[in-house]
Design a protein around this motif. Structure first.
Motif, PDB file in Angstrom:
ATOM      1  N   ALA A   1       0.828  -1.208   0.000  1.00 33.52           N
ATOM      2  CA  ALA A   1       0.000   0.000   0.000  1.00 33.52           C
ATOM      3  C   ALA A   1       0.862   1.257   0.000  1.00 33.52           C
ATOM      4  O   ALA A   1       0.492   2.275  -0.609  1.00 33.52           O
ATOM      5  CB  ALA A   1      -0.926  -0.008   1.217  1.00 33.52           C
TER       6      ALA A   1
ATOM      7  N   ARG B   1     -13.241  -5.430   4.390  1.00 31.94           N
ATOM      8  CA  ARG B   1     -12.775  -5.918   5.701  1.00 31.94           C
ATOM      9  C   ARG B   1     -13.873  -5.770   6.748  1.00 31.94           C
ATOM     10  O   ARG B   1     -13.586  -5.502   7.911  1.00 31.94           O
ATOM     11  CB  ARG B   1     -11.530  -5.146   6.140  1.00 31.94           C
ATOM     12  CG  ARG B   1     -10.331  -5.247   5.202  1.00 31.94           C
ATOM     13  CD  ARG B   1      -9.131  -4.506   5.785  1.00 31.94           C
ATOM     14  NE  ARG B   1      -7.996  -4.511   4.893  1.00 31.94           N
ATOM     15  CZ  ARG B   1      -7.749  -3.564   4.010  1.00 31.94           C
ATOM     16  NH1 ARG B   1      -8.568  -2.537   3.900  1.00 31.94           N
ATOM     17  NH2 ARG B   1      -6.683  -3.629   3.225  1.00 31.94           N
TER      18      ARG B   1
ATOM     19  N   GLY C   1      -7.355   0.956   8.245  1.00 30.21           N
ATOM     20  CA  GLY C   1      -7.122  -0.192   7.369  1.00 30.21           C
ATOM     21  C   GLY C   1      -7.333  -1.532   8.038  1.00 30.21           C
ATOM     22  O   GLY C   1      -7.124  -2.576   7.424  1.00 30.21           O
TER      23      GLY C   1
END
Length: 699
Positions: A111, A572, A546
């Motif tokens: 990322a 997620r 995240g």
């Protein structure tokens, strides 16, 4: 090709011989660099520039192209830029952006690579390099301040941060590199990376540091193998033995290991336990797990080699789990040498995978879960081998793929993720919190959950001075909330105790500073309480982490949930059906909402219950709940608002036991005749079709 990554990897190295082939977390440094680039979404191609045949082989096996570096560009004084320019000159087309990636940085987040490339592609910078924020005061050799005035030392929070170049990566306009010949030109920007990623390997000491960090920094990945062989002491146990007055030994094992082994057997993975000792304890545990065992071995390596040949197994697709030096031989025979975090240093260095949970505290379960994650079609235990079972198509669609929480995948067809919610039932007492963690671990929960608040933010002004009667005497409501709130010292102790007991821990943050606090504690996930579904500022802060997010949906409309899901995303996310009534009456449970949420959002859906008893939670499992969360307490009569709607230790143990029974009973949906039916079938069934053919007519 728009973006090219180039990984320079010479064979020579002054500080560490063949440094680029040194294994960290079981993977050579050059392979780690290649894999980080391959996982970045914006990098189109990866090329390794090397003068060494073995580095070239490892690079190709990792998925990179290889450009042979000439001798004049391979010496100790050759620059990394010269290697990159050499690669660019040999390409049929020049990329728009080239990323120089250094093997010496063991930890590179794809990322971060994507973020750096984006800034160059968007025109915001010509060069973006990796840097770690620092507030350090620097001095030169003459004793003069480099970045500060020694007569004025402002506090950390009053200083602008500087960034230390980590050397991990440099994203550059390719034409700018060609024009200037070096990596810094035009508009230069920094891509901040975490401090745990900022260790560069230049010496043997650095190599030991990154090897020690790898189990805590690397993200667990699925492990695709056909067989698992384990040592016993230190893997199934914590390597301690309890001896009674008659000399009988007892050991401590993790109950969660048993479920993991059962699921692994059901998926078709072969298992074997090997031990140098001959001990009734080993045999008893092997019988309990229904796993073959070989004991009293003097040469485990030779025995393993023979077993692999007899079973017809490819050693490259076998995992061996050990913890001490006598395991080094068998570990060298397989493609996946695995160890536990407290293993002997030589064993850790030889391992391809270092688990996060110690032996006896869920290490075997962690390994099983990672193997099962690579075999999503085989999560349910099949029928006995004597009954042919057609392979059913996987029921988990891409839209409802599992969400990985720490080392555990959570989703349809996987073991239900059971969360013991401690919440505020610790009453501000760390000893009570530890005892509740023990209760959850012994019952077989995978996680415990707390609540984290900043009382000065969360307590409404009109309630702060209200007087409350508490076990600690009369005090204001704000004083009471401060009295029962855990801080860093308590949560550090909680994190350590959870690690020892092999369970995850996390919390429901009620404000943004609490999110930042929990991030500093590196929790595996965040939980959104039902009361916070409409707190958009909090949701945005959670999305920015995240991390996986578990979202409770009590007291919420579908429109409110829509808005929350829009902010959090679905990649997620685990939703929890809940009704925020304490205690919950059955007529308000509305369990079919589990299906509504599954169909509307395409994410795993669990159940957060506040009822008395177990029936509703067990019914939720039969309806497809992938996780179950229940408040837990030592005693429902204790002082506090949540104890009355909580499960006591025996109730929690029965809940987890019955959930596992239901999982086993649900099966895989393939209709077949089981062995237990063969006898009744032979005795009771009349074949009317045969009678009809004999002319006896039909009924």
């Amino acid at each position: 090709m728009r973006v090219l990554a180039v990984v320079p990897a010479r064979g020579g190295s002054v500080g560490v011989p063949l440094k680029n082939l040194a294994a960290v977390g079981g993977t050579p440094l050059v392979a780690r660099a290649v894999r980080a680039c391959a996982r970045a979404e914006l990098i189109d191609e990866v090329v390794v520039s090397t003068d060494h045949a073995e580095i070239a082989r490892v690079a190709r096996e990792s998925g990179a192209g290889v450009v042979e570096r000439p001798e004049e560009l391979s010496g100790a004084t050759a620059s990394s830029e010269s290697a990159v320019l050499h690669v660019l000159d040999r390409l049929p087309e020049s990329p728009e952006v080239v990323v120089l990636v250094q093997c010496t940085s063991a930890f590179i987040d794809p990322a971060d690579l994507d973020a750096a490339v984006t800034r160059v592609l968007d025109g915001g910078a010509d060069v973006v390099f990796s840097g770690v924020e620092t507030h350090e005061f620097l001095w030169d050799a003459a004793g003069a301040g480099v970045n500060h005035d020694p007569s004025f030392r402002p506090r950390r929070q009053d200083r602008e941060p500087h960034f230390r170049e980590t050397g991990a990566f440099y994203a550059m306009r390719a034409d700018g590199l060609r024009e200037h010949g070096h990596r810094f030109f035009g508009r230069v920007a920094v891509q901040p990376v975490p401090s745990r990623h900022a260790v560069e390997v230049d010496s043997p000491e650095d190599l030991e540091i990154v090897r020690a960090l790898a189990p805590f920094v690397d993200r667990p990945e699925p492990l695709d193998v056909d067989a698992v062989v384990t040592d016993f002491d230190g893997v199934h146990t914590d390597d301690r033995a309890y001896v009674d007055q008659d000399g009988r030994e007892m050991v401590a094992v993790s109950r969660s290991d048993g479920m993991g082994v059962a699921l692994l057997r059901g998926s078709g993975v072969k298992l074997l336990i090997m031990s140098t000792e001959r001990n009734p304890v080993v045999a008893a545990r092997a019988r309990k797990l229904d796993v073959p065992v070989l004991q009293g071995l003097t040469d485990k390596r030779t025995v393993l080699r023979d077993w692999l040949a007899i079973e017809g197994l490819d050693p490259a697709r076998v995992a061996y789990v050990g913890n001490d030096v006598n395991d080094l031989g068998p570990m060298s025979e397989v493609g996946w040498p695995v160890t536990v975090p407290d293993a002997h240093p030589r064993v850790r260095a030889a391992a391809r995978v270092v688990l996060t949970r110690p032996g006896g505290a869920g290490a075997v379960r962690e390994l099983c879960d990672r193997i099962l994650a690579a075999r999503p079609e085989s999560v349910a235990a099949p029928a006995p081998a004597s009954v042919p079972v057609p392979r059913a198509e996987p029921r988990v669609t891409p839209a409802t793929r599992p969400v990985r929480i720490g080392d555990t995948p959570v989703g349809a067809g996987l073991p239900v993720y059971v969360i013991g919610e401690i919440g505020i039932n610790h009453n501000g007492d760390l000893d009570i919190a530890r005892r509740l963690i023990d209760v959850a671990a012994e019952a077989g929960c995978q996680a415990v959950k707390f609540q984290k608040r900043t009382p000065e933010i969360c307590v409404p002004p009109e309630q702060r001075d209200q007087i409350r009667q508490t076990p600690w005497g009369e005090m204001t409501y704000l004083e009471y909330k401060l009295r029962t709130e855990f801080g860093r010292d308590e949560y550090t102790a909680i994190a350590e105790h959870c690690r020892e007991r092999g369970v995850h821990w996390f919390a429901s943050p009620w404000d943004v500073p609490s999110v930042e606090f929990l991030e500093s504690m590196d929790v595996v996930t965040h939980k959104v309480a039902s009361a916070s579904v409409t707190d958009l500022e909090l949701l945005r802060a959670l999305a920015a982490t995240g991390k996986p997010v578990i979202l409770s949906t009590g007291m919420s409309t579908l429109e409110e949930i829509d808005r929350a899901v829009e902010i959090l995303g679905t990649s997620r996310l685990v939703l929890m059906h809940a009704t925020s009534t304490y205690p919950l009456p059955p007529e308000e449970a509305n369990l079919r909402t589990i299906h509504t949420l599954q169909e509307r959002y395409g994410v795993p859906v669990g159940y957060s219950g506040h009822e008395r008893g177990l029936q509703i939670s067990l019914a939720a499992v039969t309806l497809g709940a992938v996780a179950v969360e229940r408040h837990i307490t030592l005693d429902r009569t204790m002082w506090g608002s949540d104890h009355a709607a909580s499960l006591e230790p025996a109730g929690l143990e029965h809940l987890v036991r019955d959930i596992r029974v239901i999982e086993s009973a649900l099966g895989d949906g393939v209709k077949r005749i089981f062995p237990g039916e063969e006898g009744p079938k032979a005795r009771l069934r009349r074949v009317y079709g045969d009678a009809a053919h004999r002319g006896l007519g039909s009924f």
